[in-house]
Design an enzyme around this catalytic site. Structure first.
Site, PDB file in Angstrom:
ATOM      1  N   HIS A   1      49.554  32.794  43.577  1.00 15.82           N
ATOM      2  CA  HIS A   1      49.103  34.003  42.877  1.00 15.82           C
ATOM      3  C   HIS A   1      49.925  35.223  43.300  1.00 15.82           C
ATOM      4  O   HIS A   1      50.444  35.965  42.453  1.00 15.82           O
ATOM      5  CB  HIS A   1      47.625  34.239  43.187  1.00 15.82           C
ATOM      6  CG  HIS A   1      47.080  35.517  42.623  1.00 15.82           C
ATOM      7  ND1 HIS A   1      46.365  35.574  41.449  1.00 15.82           N
ATOM      8  CD2 HIS A   1      47.140  36.801  43.077  1.00 15.82           C
ATOM      9  CE1 HIS A   1      46.027  36.822  41.201  1.00 15.82           C
ATOM     10  NE2 HIS A   1      46.485  37.595  42.180  1.00 15.82           N
ATOM     11  N   GLU A   2      50.052  35.424  44.608  1.00 11.83           N
ATOM     12  CA  GLU A   2      50.743  36.628  45.090  1.00 11.83           C
ATOM     13  C   GLU A   2      52.234  36.598  44.765  1.00 11.83           C
ATOM     14  O   GLU A   2      52.825  37.646  44.463  1.00 11.83           O
ATOM     15  CB  GLU A   2      50.522  36.787  46.597  1.00 11.83           C
ATOM     16  CG  GLU A   2      49.068  36.965  47.007  1.00 11.83           C
ATOM     17  CD  GLU A   2      48.371  38.128  46.312  1.00 11.83           C
ATOM     18  OE1 GLU A   2      49.059  39.063  45.846  1.00 11.83           O
ATOM     19  OE2 GLU A   2      47.130  38.095  46.219  1.00 11.83           O
TER      20      GLU A   2
ATOM     21  N   HIS B   1      52.852  38.061  41.451  1.00 10.13           N
ATOM     22  CA  HIS B   1      52.999  39.521  41.489  1.00 10.13           C
ATOM     23  C   HIS B   1      54.397  39.914  41.960  1.00 10.13           C
ATOM     24  O   HIS B   1      55.031  40.809  41.389  1.00 10.13           O
ATOM     25  CB  HIS B   1      51.982  40.133  42.449  1.00 10.13           C
ATOM     26  CG  HIS B   1      50.583  40.116  41.956  1.00 10.13           C
ATOM     27  ND1 HIS B   1      50.232  40.433  40.659  1.00 10.13           N
ATOM     28  CD2 HIS B   1      49.405  39.837  42.602  1.00 10.13           C
ATOM     29  CE1 HIS B   1      48.909  40.349  40.520  1.00 10.13           C
ATOM     30  NE2 HIS B   1      48.395  39.988  41.679  1.00 10.13           N
TER      31      HIS B   1
ATOM     32  N   HIS C   1      47.645  40.871  36.797  1.00  8.14           N
ATOM     33  CA  HIS C   1      46.502  39.982  36.714  1.00  8.14           C
ATOM     34  C   HIS C   1      46.239  39.555  35.274  1.00  8.14           C
ATOM     35  O   HIS C   1      46.483  40.307  34.327  1.00  8.14           O
ATOM     36  CB  HIS C   1      45.255  40.662  37.279  1.00  8.14           C
ATOM     37  CG  HIS C   1      45.230  40.684  38.769  1.00  8.14           C
ATOM     38  ND1 HIS C   1      44.592  41.660  39.507  1.00  8.14           N
ATOM     39  CD2 HIS C   1      45.792  39.848  39.682  1.00  8.14           C
ATOM     40  CE1 HIS C   1      44.748  41.418  40.790  1.00  8.14           C
ATOM     41  NE2 HIS C   1      45.479  40.325  40.921  1.00  8.14           N
TER      42      HIS C   1
END
Length: 286
Positions: A233-234, A237, A243
């Site tokens: 997930h990170e 980014h 998101h």
């Protein structure tokens, strides 16, 4: 006896009112922190209204996939208490927010790396006292496979900078506690788990920070947090993705638990389309 009962009722009601006020105040702070509400500014008469807060709750519920009621019901409060990424869900103007809700798809930050060969480095590892099952080599392996999830879908290459080298990677990973000089303090175990910074020309570009107060693990469990899931997930980014409200998507802001076999893990369609929108489609020969 009747006076005693009356006094007990008054005190109980006062306690309930105070608890409701604290709950409401905490929810407003939460909505502001994650981009659903603007910060109130008395100097410009931009104060929060009841209607504005209810609308923000509705947007949050819609984004989080719970019934849209506009009130702080049990499902909404449960979602607000779910461990999650520190970054806001809504970035940009209200008009941009509406367009993203209509499309029900991935969101891009508008930033990307202008190269496809990227390096990464680890500047601190999980504390053995907090995450005793994660030795440094295992952390490196988990992060390697987390990067691989993205390079399997787009023409990206990730190479780790040798441990102990003076060189720093494009994406710098660290495990930190509480205040760590980046504007996104951690809050101890639970709550916020990690965050990463979008690609840009500043000093924090690509930096990825994990809360060292969490119990990190390989595979997760009832009392620990799966490092691989959060890392994928990170790193999304760090590559330029915001998101997503889509389900399934690794870019949903809330912790989703372990994914199982990390070696053969594949991104959901929404995430593949998002990374390919930024960096193109991977050729079968790459």
């Amino acid at each position: 006896m009747e006076l005693g009962v009356l006094l007990w009722m008054v005190l109980t009601l006062m306690g309930s009112t105070t608890a409701q006020h604290d709950q409401y105040s905490g929810a407003v702070d939460w909505l502001s922190r994650y981009g659903y509400l603007p910060r109130p500014d008395p100097r410009t008469s931009k104060l929060l209204t009841k209607e504005g807060i209810e609308n923000a709750i509705r947007v949050m519920q819609r984004f989080g996939g719970v019934q849209e009621t506009g009130v702080l019901d049990s499902a909404t409060l449960k979602l607000m208490s779910t461990p999650r990424c520190s970054l806001p869900d809504i970035i940009g103007s209200e008009d941009m927010m509406k367009r993203r809700r209509r499309r029900k798809r991935y969101a891009l930050s508008g930033l990307k790396w202008h190269k496809t060969d990227l390096t990464w480095s680890v500047h601190s590892y999980p504390s053995p006292s907090t995450s005793p099952g994660l030795h440094n080599n295992l952390v490196d392996n988990i992060l390697t496979y987390a990067f691989k999830a993205w390079s399997n879908a787009a023409p990206l290459r990730f190479n780790q900078v040798a441990r102990g080298s003076r060189a720093e990677g494009d994406i710098r990973v660290s495990f930190s506690q509480l205040l760590h000089n980046d504007g996104y303090p951690f809050d101890g175990r639970g709550g916020t788990l990690a965050h990463a910074f979008f690609p840009f020309t500043g000093d924090l570009a690509g930096d990825t920070h994990f809360d060292d107060d969490e119990v990190w693990s390989y595979g997760g469990g009832s009392s620990s947090t799966d490092l691989f899931t959060v890392a994928v997930h990170e790193f999304g980014h760090a590559l330029g993705l915001s998101h997503s409200s889509s389900d399934p998507s690794i870019m949903r802001p809330y912790y989703q638990g372990p994914v199982g076999d990390i070696i053969n893990f594949e991104l959901a369609l929404d995430d593949r389309l998002a990374i390919q929108q930024l960096y193109g489609v991977k050729d079968d020969n790459q």
